[in-house]
Write a protein that holds these residues in place. Structure first.
Motif, short mmCIF file in Angstrom:
data_model
loop_
_atom_site.label_atom_id
_atom_site.label_comp_id
_atom_site.label_asym_id
_atom_site.label_seq_id
_atom_site.Cartn_x
_atom_site.Cartn_y
_atom_site.Cartn_z
N ASP A 13 -11.32 -0.77 6.43
CA ASP A 13 -11.99 -1.65 6.98
C ASP A 13 -12.22 -1.33 8.57
O ASP A 13 -12.02 -2.08 9.34
N GLY A 14 -12.47 -0.14 8.66
CA GLY A 14 -12.85 0.39 9.97
C GLY A 14 -11.61 0.84 10.82
O GLY A 14 -11.48 0.77 12.00
N PRO A 15 -10.36 1.23 10.11
CA PRO A 15 -9.26 1.75 10.82
C PRO A 15 -9.55 2.96 11.72
O PRO A 15 -10.19 3.74 11.31
N ILE A 16 -8.95 3.16 13.09
CA ILE A 16 -8.91 4.11 13.74
C ILE A 16 -7.76 4.88 13.88
O ILE A 16 -6.84 4.13 14.36
N LEU A 17 -7.78 6.33 13.88
CA LEU A 17 -6.70 6.81 14.24
C LEU A 17 -6.50 7.65 15.45
O LEU A 17 -7.58 8.36 15.74
N ILE A 18 -5.58 7.46 16.25
CA ILE A 18 -5.45 8.20 17.36
C ILE A 18 -4.06 8.76 17.64
O ILE A 18 -3.02 8.29 16.96
N GLY A 19 -3.87 9.88 18.49
CA GLY A 19 -2.58 10.52 18.55
C GLY A 19 -1.95 10.26 19.93
O GLY A 19 -2.89 9.92 21.02
N TYR A 45 -5.42 -0.48 12.61
CA TYR A 45 -6.26 -1.19 11.34
C TYR A 45 -7.26 -2.36 12.22
O TYR A 45 -8.27 -2.53 11.99
N GLU A 46 -6.29 -3.26 13.29
CA GLU A 46 -6.98 -4.17 14.09
C GLU A 46 -6.14 -4.60 15.18
O GLU A 46 -4.95 -3.88 15.24
N LYS A 47 -6.44 -5.26 16.14
CA LYS A 47 -5.42 -5.49 17.25
C LYS A 47 -3.94 -5.83 17.07
O LYS A 47 -3.02 -5.51 17.55
N TYR A 48 -3.69 -6.54 15.83
CA TYR A 48 -2.22 -7.26 15.36
C TYR A 48 -1.85 -6.35 14.33
O TYR A 48 -0.81 -6.76 13.80
N ASN A 49 -2.32 -5.26 14.02
CA ASN A 49 -1.97 -4.62 13.07
C ASN A 49 -2.20 -2.92 13.30
O ASN A 49 -3.18 -2.34 12.86
N LEU A 96 -5.29 4.31 3.63
CA LEU A 96 -6.86 4.04 3.62
C LEU A 96 -7.08 2.95 2.37
O LEU A 96 -8.11 2.97 1.88
N PHE A 97 -5.87 2.41 1.66
CA PHE A 97 -6.18 1.38 0.64
C PHE A 97 -6.97 0.29 1.46
O PHE A 97 -7.79 -0.37 0.95
N TYR A 98 -6.69 0.10 2.90
CA TYR A 98 -7.44 -0.88 3.64
C TYR A 98 -8.57 0.06 4.43
O TYR A 98 -8.00 0.76 5.56
N ILE A 127 0.99 -1.27 0.00
CA ILE A 127 -0.04 -0.17 -0.05
C ILE A 127 0.83 1.18 -0.16
O ILE A 127 0.58 2.25 -0.45
N PHE A 128 2.28 1.01 0.38
CA PHE A 128 3.13 2.16 0.48
C PHE A 128 4.05 2.43 -0.82
O PHE A 128 4.79 3.35 -0.92
#
Length: 157
Positions: free
Chosen positions: A130-136, A105-109, A126-128, A14-15
């Motif tokens: 499926d519900g990713p969350i961004l936090i700082g 992306y999820e618990k292990y990613n 954001l190629f993926y 994706i990069f």
């Protein structure tokens, strides 16, 4: 350290995708966490029980409607030639460029990077979708990207 070399990251493409490659010098700022560190960060910051955003429990902060102020379209900007994140996102997340962010992306990613890197290459992340969350790091603001093309703008408890 507790990062994977980007060459060992399963979603490295994706990069490096030919349509939107991240320059070599910027790839160094994109740090996939190993599974142990990812799991700990997820447990401490997203959910102690659920492995991904599709299975969050009612007690997890992302599931509380009061934590989200609005939802805005990100897909239109992603599909356009414009490289900027939607303006509402930039207004909501008014962080300095050197703030450490975690794209979960999820618990292990989970990928660690700087806000400046995420802003510049958000389309790659954001190629993926499926519900990713961004936090700082040490920041209350949060973004939750949905595969419906909407991003929720909110605050962590």
């Amino acid at each position: 350290m507790s990062y994977l070399p980007l060459d060992q990251y399963q979603r490295k493409w994706i990069f490096t995708h030919q349509s939107m490659p991240v320059p070599e010098e910027d790839l160094e700022a994109i740090k996939p966490m190993d599974q142990i560190r990812s799991a700990q960060l997820w447990k401490d910051n997203i959910s102690a029980q659920s492995p991904d955003s599709e299975r969050l429990s009612a007690g997890d902060w992302p599931m509380k409607a009061t934590n989200w102020t609005e939802s805005v379209d990100w897909m239109t900007a992603w599909e356009s030639d414009d490289q900027e994140l939607p303006e509402a996102v930039l207004q909501h997340v008014d962080w300095q460029d050197d703030v450490t962010v975690y794209f979960c992306y999820e618990k292990y990613n989970i990928i660690e990077t700087k806000w400046s890197t995420f802003k510049k290459y958000w389309k790659n992340f954001l190629f993926y979708d499926d519900g990713p969350i961004l936090i700082g790091r040490r920041r209350a603001e949060a973004l939750w990207f949905g595969d419906n093309g909407q991003v929720k703008l909110g605050q962590r408890d």
